[in-house]
Design a protein around this motif. Structure first.
Motif, short mmCIF file in Angstrom:
data_model
loop_
_atom_site.label_atom_id
_atom_site.label_comp_id
_atom_site.label_asym_id
_atom_site.label_seq_id
_atom_site.Cartn_x
_atom_site.Cartn_y
_atom_site.Cartn_z
N LEU A 116 11.99 1.14 3.84
CA LEU A 116 10.93 2.12 3.59
C LEU A 116 9.68 1.79 4.38
CD1 LEU A 116 11.23 2.58 -0.30
CD2 LEU A 116 12.17 4.05 1.51
N GLN A 117 9.32 0.51 4.42
CA GLN A 117 8.10 0.10 5.09
C GLN A 117 8.20 0.34 6.60
OE1 GLN A 117 6.80 -3.76 3.88
NE2 GLN A 117 5.12 -3.83 5.35
N THR A 118 9.33 -0.05 7.19
CA THR A 118 9.52 0.17 8.62
C THR A 118 9.57 1.66 8.95
OG1 THR A 118 10.71 -1.92 8.84
CG2 THR A 118 11.02 -0.30 10.59
N GLY A 119 10.32 2.42 8.14
CA GLY A 119 10.40 3.85 8.38
C GLY A 119 9.04 4.53 8.28
N SER A 120 8.24 4.13 7.31
CA SER A 120 6.92 4.72 7.13
C SER A 120 6.01 4.39 8.32
CB SER A 120 6.29 4.22 5.83
OG SER A 120 7.05 4.65 4.71
N ARG A 121 6.11 3.16 8.81
CA ARG A 121 5.29 2.77 9.97
C ARG A 121 5.67 3.56 11.22
NH1 ARG A 121 2.91 2.65 13.58
NH2 ARG A 121 1.79 1.02 14.73
N LEU A 122 6.95 3.75 11.46
CA LEU A 122 7.40 4.52 12.62
C LEU A 122 7.04 6.00 12.49
CD1 LEU A 122 10.88 2.82 13.11
CD2 LEU A 122 8.96 2.69 14.70
N LEU A 123 7.06 6.49 11.25
CA LEU A 123 6.67 7.87 11.01
C LEU A 123 5.23 8.10 11.45
CD1 LEU A 123 8.26 10.25 9.60
CD2 LEU A 123 6.97 9.69 7.53
N GLU A 124 4.37 7.12 11.24
CA GLU A 124 2.96 7.21 11.63
C GLU A 124 2.80 7.39 13.14
OE1 GLU A 124 0.92 3.77 10.26
OE2 GLU A 124 1.08 4.30 8.13
N ASP A 125 3.76 6.89 13.90
CA ASP A 125 3.70 6.99 15.36
C ASP A 125 4.48 8.19 15.89
OD1 ASP A 125 2.08 4.82 15.54
OD2 ASP A 125 3.56 3.47 16.40
N GLY A 126 4.92 9.06 15.00
CA GLY A 126 5.56 10.29 15.45
C GLY A 126 7.06 10.23 15.64
N ASP B 19 6.94 -4.54 11.10
CA ASP B 19 6.64 -3.13 11.29
C ASP B 19 5.96 -2.88 12.63
OD1 ASP B 19 7.69 -2.78 8.79
OD2 ASP B 19 5.76 -2.71 7.78
N GLU B 20 4.93 -3.67 12.94
CA GLU B 20 4.24 -3.52 14.22
C GLU B 20 5.15 -3.95 15.37
OE1 GLU B 20 1.43 -2.00 14.67
OE2 GLU B 20 1.16 -1.74 12.51
N TYR B 21 5.93 -4.98 15.13
CA TYR B 21 6.84 -5.51 16.15
C TYR B 21 7.86 -4.45 16.55
CZ TYR B 21 10.02 -8.99 18.28
OH TYR B 21 10.80 -9.71 19.15
N ILE B 22 8.48 -3.81 15.56
CA ILE B 22 9.48 -2.78 15.83
C ILE B 22 8.82 -1.55 16.44
CG2 ILE B 22 11.12 -1.19 14.75
CD1 ILE B 22 11.70 -3.45 12.70
N ALA B 23 7.69 -1.12 15.87
CA ALA B 23 7.02 0.08 16.38
C ALA B 23 6.62 -0.09 17.84
CB ALA B 23 5.79 0.39 15.52
N PRO C 254 0.83 -1.21 0.00
CA PRO C 254 0.00 0.00 0.00
C PRO C 254 0.86 1.26 0.00
CG PRO C 254 -0.01 -1.07 2.16
CD PRO C 254 0.67 -2.01 1.23
N LYS C 255 0.28 2.36 -0.45
CA LYS C 255 1.02 3.61 -0.60
C LYS C 255 1.61 4.09 0.73
CE LYS C 255 -1.35 5.42 -4.68
NZ LYS C 255 -2.19 6.53 -5.21
N ARG C 256 0.95 3.76 1.83
CA ARG C 256 1.46 4.25 3.11
C ARG C 256 2.84 3.68 3.44
NH1 ARG C 256 -2.14 0.16 4.77
NH2 ARG C 256 -1.21 -1.34 6.24
N ALA C 257 3.21 2.58 2.78
CA ALA C 257 4.53 1.98 3.02
C ALA C 257 5.67 2.83 2.46
CB ALA C 257 4.58 0.58 2.41
N TYR C 258 5.34 3.84 1.67
CA TYR C 258 6.36 4.70 1.06
C TYR C 258 6.30 6.13 1.60
CZ TYR C 258 6.59 0.75 -2.10
OH TYR C 258 6.72 -0.52 -2.62
N ARG C 259 5.52 6.34 2.66
CA ARG C 259 5.32 7.69 3.18
C ARG C 259 6.62 8.34 3.65
NH1 ARG C 259 0.29 7.30 6.57
NH2 ARG C 259 -0.59 6.99 4.49
N VAL C 260 7.58 7.52 4.06
CA VAL C 260 8.85 8.06 4.56
C VAL C 260 9.62 8.80 3.46
CG1 VAL C 260 10.30 6.05 4.07
CG2 VAL C 260 10.80 7.47 6.08
N LEU C 261 9.27 8.57 2.21
CA LEU C 261 9.93 9.25 1.10
C LEU C 261 9.45 10.70 0.95
CD1 LEU C 261 9.83 6.41 -1.59
CD2 LEU C 261 11.85 7.23 -0.36
N GLU C 262 8.28 11.01 1.50
CA GLU C 262 7.70 12.34 1.35
C GLU C 262 8.46 13.34 2.22
OE1 GLU C 262 3.57 11.95 2.32
OE2 GLU C 262 3.23 10.38 0.82
N GLY C 263 9.04 14.32 1.60
CA GLY C 263 9.79 15.34 2.34
C GLY C 263 11.12 14.86 2.86
N ALA C 264 11.60 13.72 2.38
CA ALA C 264 12.89 13.19 2.85
C ALA C 264 14.04 14.09 2.40
CB ALA C 264 13.10 11.77 2.33
#
Length: 337
Positions: free
Chosen positions: A91-101, A321-325, A35-45
């Motif tokens: 990218l996927q892990t970074g995007s997931r952590l970005l969601e949690d601030g 992703d959930e495990y690390i977050a 899903p697109k949210r897995a690449y959110r960490v690229l936005e504004g990188a």
């Protein structure tokens, strides 16, 4: 708060196969289906250079969180061998952590990504000093209440070694997590050659040879290898480059140089987690079972997951992703209290 455990990962068939998990983990199919949210960490990188000490420069990418008024902390991510800051799992892990601030820093090791032209000497797995120096530079330039580190495969090995040295070096690291890290390099090398299916070695060798050619092109005045050496297998090419480009007197000494097997992690001072899978076809589980670990280091062996896979279903998202977050958030919450 109950943290997820490796035993909680129960994928549907045929994702119960370690080979399928491993092959899908870095595949183009996965990149397409995520899903697109897995690449959110690229936005504004922000693409940056960091200081590896002694004139060494490493590349990286910083993404600031915009979820809450104040960041939870800084999450630093290490890719695996011949991966990069743009590897799917990073990218996927970074995007997931970005969601949690969390603010996210993704670091490229020397000669990874598009960085072959930055430093003349070749990358090898014992170059911990420059990675630790880069962590210090990252911590100085992006100070945070909490600094947490996660690495995958060889990046997991680097993460554990960096965490081991962090207190002595004054690196303000609060936690480290390694996913399917290389534990005993000599055993891992033998596994790829002798027990793993041929296509794993072919995959890694193809990427490595391509990287070596890019290095030669970047520094045409340096002879990094002879063409005949490129035709050797994993063990042969590794030994040729070790003897040609390092101070190690033998392949065995080099492999011992980045081992974290046996009692090596017994003096770890900061909290850490090692997550692996019993069905990992690349890193033998026996190396994990022989580890001598202090009480602050958690060893979690999941029944499934392959090598850095842990793919939950056909949307290609990862249990990691959930495990690390969850673990990063727990460390941040404890620090806040």
């Amino acid at each position: 708060m109950t943290l997820p455990q490796g035993r909680d990962f129960q994928p549907p068939w045929p994702l119960t196969s370690g080979h399928i998990q491993t092959m899908l983990s870095s595949s183009g199919v996965r990149r397409t289906l995520l899903p697109k949210r897995a690449y959110r960490v690229l936005e504004g990188a922000q693409e940056v250079l960091v200081d590896g000490g002694d004139g060494i420069r490493l590349t990286g990418s910083f993404t600031a969180q915009k979820i809450q008024p104040e960041s939870r902390g800084l999450a630093v991510l290490f890719h695996g061998w011949e991966g990069s800051v743009d590897s799917t799992y990073v990218l996927q892990t970074g995007s997931r952590l970005l969601e949690d601030g969390w603010d996210i820093f993704r670091l490229n090791f020397r000669d990874h990504g598009e960085s072959h032209g930055l430093n003349e000497a070749l990358f090898h797995s014992c170059r911990l000093d420059e990675v630790a120096h880069a962590l210090s530079d990252i911590a100085r330039r992006w100070p945070a209440r909490v600094m947490a580190l996660a690495g995958f495969s060889l990046g997991g090995n680097f993460a554990l070694r960096a965490a081991l040295q962090a207190p002595a070096l004054g690196i303000p690291l609060n936690y480290a997590l390694a996913v399917c890290p290389i534990i005993d390099p000599s055993e891992g090398l033998f596994s790829l050659e002798e027990s793993a299916p041929w296509f794993y070695q072919a995959y890694f060798m193809n990427k490595w040879r391509r990287s070596l050619r890019a290095k030669q092109k970047a520094f045409p005045h340096v002879q990094y290898f002879e063409l005949q050496e490129l035709k050797q297998n994993l063990r042969g090419l590794t030994e040729a480059l070790v003897l040609r480009h390092t101070d190690f007197g033998s392949l065995e000494a080099y492999l011992d140089g980045y081992s974290v097997a046996g009692h090596i992690l017994a003096d770890m001072q900061i909290p850490a987690t090692i997550l692996t899978a019993r069905d990992d076809p690349v890193i033998p589980v026996t190396a994990f079972e022989k580890l001598e670990l202090p009480s602050n280091v958690e060893l979690d062996i999941a029944p499934y997951g392959g090598h850095c896979g842990f793919i939950q279903g056909w949307d290609m998202t990862s249990f990691c992703d959930e495990y690390i977050a969850a673990r990063f958030n727990a460390i941040a919450d404890a620090q806040a209290r």
